[in-house]
Design a protein around this motif. Structure first.
Motif, PDB file in Angstrom:
ATOM      1  N   ILE A   1      43.664  70.903 -76.363  1.00 46.45           N
ATOM      2  CA  ILE A   1      43.342  69.883 -76.973  1.00 46.45           C
ATOM      3  C   ILE A   1      44.093  69.777 -78.416  1.00 46.45           C
ATOM      4  N   SER A   2      44.715  68.445 -78.536  1.00 44.11           N
ATOM      5  CA  SER A   2      45.569  68.436 -79.872  1.00 44.11           C
ATOM      6  C   SER A   2      45.086  67.296 -80.753  1.00 44.11           C
ATOM      7  N   ARG A   3      45.642  67.378 -81.781  1.00 43.98           N
ATOM      8  CA  ARG A   3      45.104  66.539 -83.222  1.00 43.98           C
ATOM      9  C   ARG A   3      46.160  66.275 -83.904  1.00 43.98           C
ATOM     10  N   THR A   4      46.283  65.379 -84.732  1.00 43.97           N
ATOM     11  CA  THR A   4      47.294  65.293 -85.696  1.00 43.97           C
ATOM     12  C   THR A   4      46.603  65.861 -87.103  1.00 43.97           C
ATOM     13  N   THR A   5      47.686  66.135 -87.931  1.00 43.13           N
ATOM     14  CA  THR A   5      47.331  66.643 -89.240  1.00 43.13           C
ATOM     15  C   THR A   5      46.203  66.039 -89.881  1.00 43.13           C
ATOM     16  N   ALA A   6      46.072  64.495 -89.854  1.00 41.90           N
ATOM     17  CA  ALA A   6      45.333  63.834 -90.459  1.00 41.90           C
ATOM     18  C   ALA A   6      43.906  63.872 -89.824  1.00 41.90           C
ATOM     19  N   GLN A   7      43.882  63.994 -88.420  1.00 46.88           N
ATOM     20  CA  GLN A   7      42.632  64.265 -87.897  1.00 46.88           C
ATOM     21  C   GLN A   7      41.843  65.600 -88.174  1.00 46.88           C
TER      22      GLN A   7
ATOM     23  N   ARG B   1      27.682  73.944 -73.391  1.00 38.72           N
ATOM     24  CA  ARG B   1      27.259  73.489 -71.935  1.00 38.72           C
ATOM     25  C   ARG B   1      26.636  72.100 -72.052  1.00 38.72           C
ATOM     26  N   ALA B   2      25.473  72.039 -72.568  1.00 36.07           N
ATOM     27  CA  ALA B   2      24.578  71.031 -72.626  1.00 36.07           C
ATOM     28  C   ALA B   2      25.562  69.680 -73.201  1.00 36.07           C
ATOM     29  N   LEU B   3      26.346  69.619 -73.805  1.00 35.94           N
ATOM     30  CA  LEU B   3      27.028  68.488 -74.465  1.00 35.94           C
ATOM     31  C   LEU B   3      27.976  67.994 -73.249  1.00 35.94           C
ATOM     32  N   LYS B   4      28.504  68.886 -72.258  1.00 37.86           N
ATOM     33  CA  LYS B   4      29.271  68.353 -71.199  1.00 37.86           C
ATOM     34  C   LYS B   4      30.509  68.019 -71.588  1.00 37.86           C
ATOM     35  N   VAL B   5      31.011  68.610 -72.694  1.00 41.21           N
ATOM     36  CA  VAL B   5      32.486  68.147 -73.332  1.00 41.21           C
ATOM     37  C   VAL B   5      33.042  69.515 -73.461  1.00 41.21           C
ATOM     38  N   PRO B   6      34.137  69.902 -72.902  1.00 41.33           N
ATOM     39  CA  PRO B   6      34.788  71.101 -73.398  1.00 41.33           C
ATOM     40  C   PRO B   6      35.415  71.201 -74.493  1.00 41.33           C
ATOM     41  N   GLY B   7      35.700  72.485 -75.352  1.00 41.42           N
ATOM     42  CA  GLY B   7      36.106  72.215 -76.659  1.00 41.42           C
ATOM     43  C   GLY B   7      36.528  73.605 -77.141  1.00 41.42           C
ATOM     44  N   THR B   8      37.174  73.864 -78.100  1.00 43.27           N
ATOM     45  CA  THR B   8      37.997  75.024 -78.679  1.00 43.27           C
ATOM     46  C   THR B   8      37.315  75.164 -79.985  1.00 43.27           C
ATOM     47  N   ALA B   9      37.039  76.268 -80.435  1.00 44.86           N
ATOM     48  CA  ALA B   9      36.456  76.449 -81.982  1.00 44.86           C
ATOM     49  C   ALA B   9      37.274  77.114 -82.775  1.00 44.86           C
ATOM     50  N   ARG B  10      37.625  76.694 -84.012  1.00 45.96           N
ATOM     51  CA  ARG B  10      38.486  77.411 -85.145  1.00 45.96           C
ATOM     52  C   ARG B  10      37.657  77.337 -86.400  1.00 45.96           C
ATOM     53  N   ASN B  11      37.762  78.410 -87.122  1.00 42.12           N
ATOM     54  CA  ASN B  11      36.884  78.666 -88.212  1.00 42.12           C
ATOM     55  C   ASN B  11      37.861  78.018 -89.330  1.00 42.12           C
ATOM     56  N   LEU B  12      36.951  77.667 -90.486  1.00 42.37           N
ATOM     57  CA  LEU B  12      37.721  76.670 -91.334  1.00 42.37           C
ATOM     58  C   LEU B  12      38.888  77.481 -92.071  1.00 42.37           C
ATOM     59  N   ASN B  13      39.195  78.574 -92.012  1.00 42.68           N
ATOM     60  CA  ASN B  13      40.308  79.249 -92.554  1.00 42.68           C
ATOM     61  C   ASN B  13      41.363  78.873 -91.829  1.00 42.68           C
ATOM     62  N   THR B  14      40.954  78.972 -90.409  1.00 49.02           N
ATOM     63  CA  THR B  14      42.236  78.607 -89.478  1.00 49.02           C
ATOM     64  C   THR B  14      42.577  77.076 -89.480  1.00 49.02           C
ATOM     65  N   VAL B  15      41.598  76.486 -89.626  1.00 51.87           N
ATOM     66  CA  VAL B  15      41.869  74.869 -90.080  1.00 51.87           C
ATOM     67  C   VAL B  15      42.699  74.680 -90.916  1.00 51.87           C
ATOM     68  N   ASN B  16      42.301  75.158 -92.116  1.00 55.81           N
ATOM     69  CA  ASN B  16      42.977  75.165 -93.312  1.00 55.81           C
ATOM     70  C   ASN B  16      44.531  75.490 -93.048  1.00 55.81           C
ATOM     71  N   LYS B  17      44.626  76.550 -92.479  1.00 54.47           N
ATOM     72  CA  LYS B  17      46.147  77.244 -92.305  1.00 54.47           C
ATOM     73  C   LYS B  17      46.972  76.307 -91.408  1.00 54.47           C
ATOM     74  N   LEU B  18      46.292  75.713 -90.291  1.00 55.53           N
ATOM     75  CA  LEU B  18      47.074  74.826 -89.346  1.00 55.53           C
ATOM     76  C   LEU B  18      47.531  73.571 -90.118  1.00 55.53           C
ATOM     77  N   ILE B  19      46.614  73.175 -91.100  1.00 56.23           N
ATOM     78  CA  ILE B  19      46.699  71.858 -91.569  1.00 56.23           C
ATOM     79  C   ILE B  19      48.155  72.116 -92.702  1.00 56.23           C
ATOM     80  N   GLU B  20      48.061  73.350 -93.250  1.00 56.19           N
ATOM     81  CA  GLU B  20      49.153  73.778 -94.322  1.00 56.19           C
ATOM     82  C   GLU B  20      50.691  73.839 -93.458  1.00 56.19           C
ATOM     83  N   LEU B  21      50.423  74.342 -92.442  1.00 52.51           N
ATOM     84  CA  LEU B  21      51.614  74.786 -91.300  1.00 52.51           C
ATOM     85  C   LEU B  21      52.414  73.408 -90.760  1.00 52.51           C
ATOM     86  N   ALA B  22      51.439  72.537 -90.558  1.00 53.50           N
ATOM     87  CA  ALA B  22      51.771  71.252 -90.059  1.00 53.50           C
ATOM     88  C   ALA B  22      52.389  70.164 -90.927  1.00 53.50           C
ATOM     89  N   GLN B  23      52.264  70.352 -92.241  1.00 54.30           N
ATOM     90  CA  GLN B  23      52.781  69.556 -93.582  1.00 54.30           C
ATOM     91  C   GLN B  23      54.056  69.824 -93.640  1.00 54.30           C
TER      92      GLN B  23
END
Length: 174
Positions: A74-80, A152-174
């Protein structure tokens, strides 16, 4: 080329072992440049050629061919990622207790309604677009809700990241 934050679902859990050096190598073989990883849970930042969805599917196939098991990419842009972070609807008491689950698509209204029937105790969740936001009252290791059942009820797979990780990934991508 566009910079993408690429998230692999459920790697380095159980038998699905994927060294990050090998993930970087596979991404480079598929034409990605400026490739880096963050922690060993399937977080990749890279400039990818062509359409992002095509790269994501090619990465899924390459991993499955090499290791014999399938994992969603699953990929996203930095803005997303920033938009998802900004949309987090819960008070953040401890960033490691708050998560964004990046979904492969948008769950239907019916699926969300079914998921809302599950007891959550002191934990909270909400779907906003193609992300599910979670705040665990006592951390993901001690949830009061059954997030797997809700997912499972949502019927859409996903992957979770805590907010610390989300922040770090944004920082790395900039």
């Amino acid at each position: 080329m566009s910079t993408r934050i690429i998230l692999l679902r459920a790697v380095n859990v159980g038998p699905a072992q994927l060294p990050m050096a090998e993930l970087r190598e596979i991404a480079a073989e598929l034409g990605a440049t400026d490739v880096s990883t963050y922690i060993a849970s399937g977080n990749l930042v890279a400039d990818v050629p062509g359409r992002a969805a095509e790269f994501d599917r090619a990465l899924e196939q390459a991993i499955e061919q090499r290791y014999g098991w399938f994992r969603d990419v699953i990929s996203r842009t930095t803005a997303q990622l920033q938009k998802a972070l900004d949309a987090h609807p819960f008070e953040v008491i401890e960033p490691k207790y708050s998560y964004v689950v990046f979904l492969t698509g948008k769950p239907s209204a019916e699926a969300i309604a079914k998921a809302e029937t599950y007891e959550t105790g002191d934990d909270d969740w909400r779907v906003i677009g193609t992300e599910m936001h979670i705040r665990y009252a006592n951390g993901a290791g001690r949830p009061t809700m059954k997030s797997d059942s809700i997912s499972r009820a949502l019927k859409v797979p996903g992957t979770a990241r805590n907010l610390n990780t989300v922040n770090k990934l944004i920082e790395l991508a900039q």
